[in-house]
Design an enzyme around this catalytic site. Structure first.
Site, PDB file in Angstrom:
ATOM      1  N   HIS A 131      19.498  20.537  66.152  1.00  0.00           N
ATOM      2  CA  HIS A 131      18.076  20.664  66.478  1.00  0.00           C
ATOM      3  C   HIS A 131      17.488  19.332  66.920  1.00  0.00           C
ATOM      4  CE1 HIS A 131      18.488  24.602  64.643  1.00  0.00           C
ATOM      5  NE2 HIS A 131      17.349  24.920  65.226  1.00  0.00           N
ATOM      6  N   LYS A 154      16.982  30.883  56.120  1.00  0.00           N
ATOM      7  CA  LYS A 154      16.376  31.358  54.871  1.00  0.00           C
ATOM      8  C   LYS A 154      15.129  30.558  54.556  1.00  0.00           C
ATOM      9  CE  LYS A 154      18.784  28.539  51.438  1.00  0.00           C
ATOM     10  NZ  LYS A 154      18.523  28.188  50.060  1.00  0.00           N
TER      11      LYS A 154
HETATM   12  S1  SF4 Z   1      22.126  30.495  46.174  1.00  0.00           S
HETATM   13 FE1  SF4 Z   1      21.576  28.595  45.149  1.00  0.00          FE
HETATM   14  S2  SF4 Z   1      23.134  27.135  45.713  1.00  0.00           S
HETATM   15 FE2  SF4 Z   1      23.245  28.850  47.156  1.00  0.00          FE
HETATM   16  S3  SF4 Z   1      21.958  28.268  48.911  1.00  0.00           S
HETATM   17 FE3  SF4 Z   1      20.668  29.403  47.480  1.00  0.00          FE
HETATM   18  S4  SF4 Z   1      19.738  27.825  46.169  1.00  0.00           S
HETATM   19 FE4  SF4 Z   1      21.471  26.893  47.202  1.00  0.00          FE
END
Ligand code: SF4
Lengths: 191, 292
Positions: free
Chosen positions: A36, A103
């Site tokens: 990016h 996410k």
């Molecule tokens: S599940 Fe936990 S360790 Fe895995 S990406 Fe999400 S916050 Fe990070």
């Protein structure tokens, strides 16, 4: 789940709404911080690569070579998207992106670019490294492996039924803003 | 001490690939609670499937295999330096085997030498106990959820939080609100009331060694834990922040003394990928019993 199959046309992406669960089949390009920043600073895409009508995936996959010497993705969960907020809007406009997968959601500038360009933000399930790796049917190519290192490289992944949820659509809605506002109001009742 | 090395590698493998039973039960209960056909339910289903797959494949549940945090209870006279050396070897080996991602970066140079060993990595907390055996617990703490942890200094005027239990409640719930789904919720909170800034966070993480279903022996803390869990799950944040009923799977709170001038509330957030295992070792260094 709504099947979302390549080609990712503007019409298809504009038909998606916040809250739609989709199963993506087609090609994804991984890109995180290094990519990016590079593109934002005017860097060129490698020859033969186009992001026009493409989907970028905020992901640093774990990729190993199998016995035959072919790349194999062993973990492929999303990384936090908000770090790319300073760059994403411009990259959507400049390269004609139709989708961003990651996410945690993104901010106002990305939402605006999605609206103007018929692009959506798709939320993958954070931490679901194994389920998502299983959706990768083939590694088609890799770019910038030397320069940026494996997690930061552009991996071109063919995926089948990759699950995600539309949390920011091309009509100006953001599930993240809505859930925050709702939960803030709920909390006020409990204090 | 080869048996100790082998045992440590196995603890790391199992922690990375297998969610402890108590956490799995909580996740299944969360899946049950979500309305059928919602995106919250579909998120919980994928989480559940991921847990099963990781165990089958003996592969990391999440690719961020996190900070490697050992908690060791050792008999009097135990050689801690030997343990530290063996733990470093075990971490290196587990990394080569792919149980841990190459996940440790030099903070000054940005270099990741691929070993997961360096200043402060792995981190090891020792405690003595008057027992003849060694007890080792391991937490792999991911970065995404670590980033949504928060420390509050009371009083906090903006949150109308005074130096009392109601003030603690207000700031803890604020941490839940601010975190939304960004720490890969549904999450588990570890909270410490009191301490200084460093020990506050340290004790908040100690809470993650408790079983999810256990109850706090201190009545006022138990009441606060239950209240925050219930309230948080009424906020509608839900798995991944998609909206829904399961915002938290558990809340664990401890309190330690403070100095009169400070009142810290330290909140650590653990993602659904709550990787925590423990063992009791036999006299030869072999694994005698799993603790979770
Ligand atoms: S599940 Fe936990 S360790 Fe895995 S990406 Fe999400 S916050 Fe990070």
């Amino acid at each position: 789940m709504i099947p979302l199959t390549a080609p990712f046309t503007e019409e298809k992406m504009r038909s998606l709404r916040v809250g739609d669960a989709v199963a993506i089949s087609g090609v994804l390009f991984t890109g995180r911080d290094a990519v990016h920043k590079y593109l934002h600073e005017g860097g060129a895409l490698p020859a033969g690569v186009t992001l026009l009508d493409g989907i970028i995936y905020h992901c640093g996959p774990v990729v190993l070579k199998d016995e035959k010497g072919d790349w194999k993705v062993t973990a492929a969960g999303p990384t936090t998207s908000i770090r790319e907020e300073p760059y994403q809007g411009q990259i959507i406009r400049q390269f004609g992106l139709r989708g961003v997968i990651g996410k945690g959601g993104m901010g106002e500038r990305t939402l605006q670019a999605c609206k103007e360009n018929g692009c959506v933000y798709l939320h993958a399930i954070g931490g679901a490294a194994q389920v998502l790796a299983d959706c990768v049917t083939r590694v088609l190519n890799v770019y910038f492996l030397e320069e940026f290192g494996s997690p930061e490289a552009i991996w071109v992944l063919e995926v089948k039924d990759f699950p995600s949820v539309v949390t920011m659509d091309s009509h100006g809605r953001s599930l993240h803003q809505e859930v925050f506002a709702h939960s803030q109001a709920e909390l006020a009742k409990h204090l | 001490m080869n048996a100790l090395l082998d045992s440590l590698v196995e603890i790391i493998r199992r922690t990375s690939a297998e969610i402890p039973d108590d956490v799995q039960r909580a996740i299944l209960a969360g899946l049950e609670a979500e309305k059928k056909g919602t995106i919250a339910e579909s998120a919980m289903k994928i989480i559940e499937r991921n847990i099963t797959l990781a165990k089958q494949k003996s592969q990391p549940i999440c690719q961020d295999t996190g900070s490697v945090l050992f908690h060791v209870n050792a008999p009097v006279g135990f050689d801690q330096m030997m343990f530290e050396e063996t733990a470093r070897q075990a971490v290196t080996r587990a990394t080569v085997s792919g149980y841990l991602r190459q996940n440790s970066v030099n903070s000054l140079t940005g270099v990741n030498d691929g070993t997961n060993v360096g200043p402060g990595a792995p981190s090891i907390h020792f405690h003595q106990h008057r027992e003849p055996h060694l007890e080792i617990r391991l937490i792999l703490k991911g970065g995404g959820c670590e980033n949504v942890g928060a420390q509050y200094s009371l009083p906090n005027e903006k949150l109308k939080a005074n130096r009392d239990l109601d003030g603690c409640r207000r700031v803890i719930l604020d941490a839940v609100l601010q975190a939304q789904g960004k720490g890969c919720g549904p999450g588990i909170l570890g909270v410490c009331i009191g301490g200084d800034r460093a020990t506050g966070y340290e004790f908040s993480k100690h809470q993650f060694l408790r079983f999810i279903e256990d109850r706090n022996p201190q009545p006022e803390l138990d009441a606060l834990e239950q209240d925050i869990l219930k309230t948080a799950n009424e906020l509608g944040i839900g798995p991944m922040g998609f909206g829904g009923k399961t915002t938290l799977l558990g809340v664990k709170i401890g309190a330690v003394n403070r100095v009169p001038a400070s009142f810290f509330v330290s909140v650590s957030y653990m993602c659904w990928a709550y990787r925590r295992q423990g063992v009791r070792l036999g006299s030869g260094g072999e694994i005698a019993q799993w603790l979770y």
